[in-house]
Design a protein around this motif. Structure first.
Motif, PDB file in Angstrom:
ATOM      1  N   MET A 209     -11.011  37.932   3.309  1.00  0.00           N
ATOM      2  CA  MET A 209     -10.896  38.601   5.061  1.00  0.00           C
ATOM      3  C   MET A 209     -12.688  38.974   4.667  1.00  0.00           C
ATOM      4  SD  MET A 209      -9.924  42.356   5.548  1.00  0.00           S
ATOM      5  CE  MET A 209      -9.727  42.637   7.870  1.00  0.00           C
ATOM      6  N   THR A 210     -13.416  38.388   5.941  1.00  0.00           N
ATOM      7  CA  THR A 210     -14.389  39.240   6.115  1.00  0.00           C
ATOM      8  C   THR A 210     -14.937  40.137   7.122  1.00  0.00           C
ATOM      9  OG1 THR A 210     -14.849  36.427   6.554  1.00  0.00           O
ATOM     10  CG2 THR A 210     -16.813  38.003   7.496  1.00  0.00           C
ATOM     11  N   LEU A 211     -15.580  40.943   6.769  1.00  0.00           N
ATOM     12  CA  LEU A 211     -16.346  41.486   7.432  1.00  0.00           C
ATOM     13  C   LEU A 211     -17.683  41.414   8.365  1.00  0.00           C
ATOM     14  CD1 LEU A 211     -15.931  44.608   4.450  1.00  0.00           C
ATOM     15  CD2 LEU A 211     -14.006  44.167   6.608  1.00  0.00           C
ATOM     16  N   SER A 212     -17.497  42.140   9.228  1.00  0.00           N
ATOM     17  CA  SER A 212     -18.140  42.314  10.413  1.00  0.00           C
ATOM     18  C   SER A 212     -19.756  43.097   9.919  1.00  0.00           C
ATOM     19  CB  SER A 212     -17.637  42.737  11.832  1.00  0.00           C
ATOM     20  OG  SER A 212     -17.882  43.766  12.492  1.00  0.00           O
ATOM     21  N   ASP A 213     -20.940  42.831  10.042  1.00  0.00           N
ATOM     22  CA  ASP A 213     -21.770  44.548  10.072  1.00  0.00           C
ATOM     23  C   ASP A 213     -21.441  45.415  10.942  1.00  0.00           C
ATOM     24  OD1 ASP A 213     -22.843  41.810   9.128  1.00  0.00           O
ATOM     25  OD2 ASP A 213     -24.297  42.127  10.420  1.00  0.00           O
TER      26      ASP A 213
ATOM     27  N   ALA B  68     -30.057  57.144   7.642  1.00  0.00           N
ATOM     28  CA  ALA B  68     -31.828  56.257   7.929  1.00  0.00           C
ATOM     29  C   ALA B  68     -31.256  55.051   6.855  1.00  0.00           C
ATOM     30  CB  ALA B  68     -32.928  57.421   7.401  1.00  0.00           C
ATOM     31  N   GLU B  69     -30.881  54.918   6.038  1.00  0.00           N
ATOM     32  CA  GLU B  69     -31.442  53.853   4.749  1.00  0.00           C
ATOM     33  C   GLU B  69     -30.314  52.654   5.354  1.00  0.00           C
ATOM     34  OE1 GLU B  69     -31.364  55.342   0.652  1.00  0.00           O
ATOM     35  OE2 GLU B  69     -29.238  56.165   1.216  1.00  0.00           O
ATOM     36  N   LEU B  70     -29.106  52.999   5.868  1.00  0.00           N
ATOM     37  CA  LEU B  70     -28.366  51.913   6.222  1.00  0.00           C
ATOM     38  C   LEU B  70     -29.029  51.785   7.682  1.00  0.00           C
ATOM     39  CD1 LEU B  70     -26.098  50.163   6.507  1.00  0.00           C
ATOM     40  CD2 LEU B  70     -25.160  51.693   7.545  1.00  0.00           C
ATOM     41  N   GLU B  71     -30.022  51.943   8.251  1.00  0.00           N
ATOM     42  CA  GLU B  71     -30.534  51.777   9.515  1.00  0.00           C
ATOM     43  C   GLU B  71     -32.130  51.080   9.293  1.00  0.00           C
ATOM     44  OE1 GLU B  71     -31.538  50.979  13.868  1.00  0.00           O
ATOM     45  OE2 GLU B  71     -30.106  51.502  12.839  1.00  0.00           O
ATOM     46  N   VAL B  72     -32.627  50.794   8.124  1.00  0.00           N
ATOM     47  CA  VAL B  72     -33.315  50.151   7.899  1.00  0.00           C
ATOM     48  C   VAL B  72     -32.695  48.737   6.979  1.00  0.00           C
ATOM     49  CG1 VAL B  72     -34.587  50.062   5.698  1.00  0.00           C
ATOM     50  CG2 VAL B  72     -35.174  51.949   6.819  1.00  0.00           C
ATOM     51  N   ALA B  73     -31.873  49.008   6.619  1.00  0.00           N
ATOM     52  CA  ALA B  73     -30.825  47.582   6.389  1.00  0.00           C
ATOM     53  C   ALA B  73     -31.079  46.903   7.591  1.00  0.00           C
ATOM     54  CB  ALA B  73     -29.742  47.639   4.901  1.00  0.00           C
ATOM     55  N   SER B  74     -30.068  47.634   8.394  1.00  0.00           N
ATOM     56  CA  SER B  74     -29.089  47.230   9.948  1.00  0.00           C
ATOM     57  C   SER B  74     -31.095  46.056  10.460  1.00  0.00           C
ATOM     58  CB  SER B  74     -28.726  48.134  10.577  1.00  0.00           C
ATOM     59  OG  SER B  74     -28.127  47.369  12.025  1.00  0.00           O
ATOM     60  N   GLU B  75     -31.891  46.914  10.847  1.00  0.00           N
ATOM     61  CA  GLU B  75     -33.192  46.689  11.124  1.00  0.00           C
ATOM     62  C   GLU B  75     -33.202  45.423  10.431  1.00  0.00           C
ATOM     63  OE1 GLU B  75     -34.178  46.825  14.129  1.00  0.00           O
ATOM     64  OE2 GLU B  75     -32.458  48.511  14.210  1.00  0.00           O
ATOM     65  N   PHE B  76     -33.846  45.116   9.301  1.00  0.00           N
ATOM     66  CA  PHE B  76     -33.993  44.035   8.571  1.00  0.00           C
ATOM     67  C   PHE B  76     -32.310  42.970   8.416  1.00  0.00           C
ATOM     68  CE2 PHE B  76     -34.021  41.773   4.065  1.00  0.00           C
ATOM     69  CZ  PHE B  76     -34.916  41.163   4.026  1.00  0.00           C
ATOM     70  N   ALA B  77     -31.920  43.156   8.219  1.00  0.00           N
ATOM     71  CA  ALA B  77     -30.768  41.945   8.832  1.00  0.00           C
ATOM     72  C   ALA B  77     -31.120  41.208  10.197  1.00  0.00           C
ATOM     73  CB  ALA B  77     -29.058  42.912   8.959  1.00  0.00           C
ATOM     74  N   LYS B  78     -30.737  42.069  11.657  1.00  0.00           N
ATOM     75  CA  LYS B  78     -31.270  41.121  12.676  1.00  0.00           C
ATOM     76  C   LYS B  78     -32.760  41.109  12.950  1.00  0.00           C
ATOM     77  CE  LYS B  78     -29.132  45.431  14.675  1.00  0.00           C
ATOM     78  NZ  LYS B  78     -28.782  46.634  15.570  1.00  0.00           N
ATOM     79  N   SER B  79     -33.687  41.539  11.415  1.00  0.00           N
ATOM     80  CA  SER B  79     -35.062  40.537  12.051  1.00  0.00           C
ATOM     81  C   SER B  79     -34.985  39.314  11.617  1.00  0.00           C
ATOM     82  CB  SER B  79     -36.098  41.764  11.783  1.00  0.00           C
ATOM     83  OG  SER B  79     -35.990  41.963  10.454  1.00  0.00           O
ATOM     84  N   THR B  80     -34.256  39.189  10.478  1.00  0.00           N
ATOM     85  CA  THR B  80     -34.134  37.683   9.146  1.00  0.00           C
ATOM     86  C   THR B  80     -32.603  37.209   9.483  1.00  0.00           C
ATOM     87  OG1 THR B  80     -33.067  39.523   7.435  1.00  0.00           O
ATOM     88  CG2 THR B  80     -35.671  39.192   7.692  1.00  0.00           C
ATOM     89  N   GLY B  81     -32.025  38.259  10.422  1.00  0.00           N
ATOM     90  CA  GLY B  81     -30.905  36.919  10.602  1.00  0.00           C
ATOM     91  C   GLY B  81     -30.254  36.937   9.358  1.00  0.00           C
ATOM     92  N   THR B  82     -30.302  38.516   9.177  1.00  0.00           N
ATOM     93  CA  THR B  82     -29.153  37.777   7.003  1.00  0.00           C
ATOM     94  C   THR B  82     -27.780  38.339   7.528  1.00  0.00           C
ATOM     95  OG1 THR B  82     -30.754  39.878   6.076  1.00  0.00           O
ATOM     96  CG2 THR B  82     -31.148  37.263   5.942  1.00  0.00           C
ATOM     97  N   PRO B  83     -26.878  38.838   7.214  1.00  0.00           N
ATOM     98  CA  PRO B  83     -26.062  39.566   6.682  1.00  0.00           C
ATOM     99  C   PRO B  83     -25.899  40.960   6.613  1.00  0.00           C
ATOM    100  CG  PRO B  83     -25.106  37.485   5.829  1.00  0.00           C
ATOM    101  CD  PRO B  83     -26.592  37.000   5.909  1.00  0.00           C
TER     102      PRO B  83
END
Length: 64
Positions: A1-5, A21-36
């Motif tokens: 099973m795959t979980l979405s972001d 705030a920490e999760l937002e940092v990771a989320s923005e990094f994911a969006k900017s780099t195209g990583t999950p």
């Protein structure tokens, strides 16, 4: 099973495993780099692979 972001983000926030705030940092990094989001959380050292895996396993009611 795959979980979405989005699903992963909800699991983490519901468990109060990291701050929004920490999760937002990771989320923005994911969006900017195209990583999950999962990979971004690990790359930013927000959670360990083991801690994140255990949290997901507990949510899915699977052994870890």
């Amino acid at each position: 099973m795959t979980l979405s972001d989005e699903q992963l983000q909800k699991i983490i926030l519901d468990a109060h495993a990291v701050s929004e705030a920490e999760l937002e940092v990771a989320s923005e990094f994911a969006k900017s780099t195209g990583t999950p989001l999962y990979e971004s959380i690990l790359q930013k050292n927000i959670m360990t692979d083991g801690a994140l895996g255990k949290l997901i396993a507990e949510h899915l009611k699977l052994p870890f």
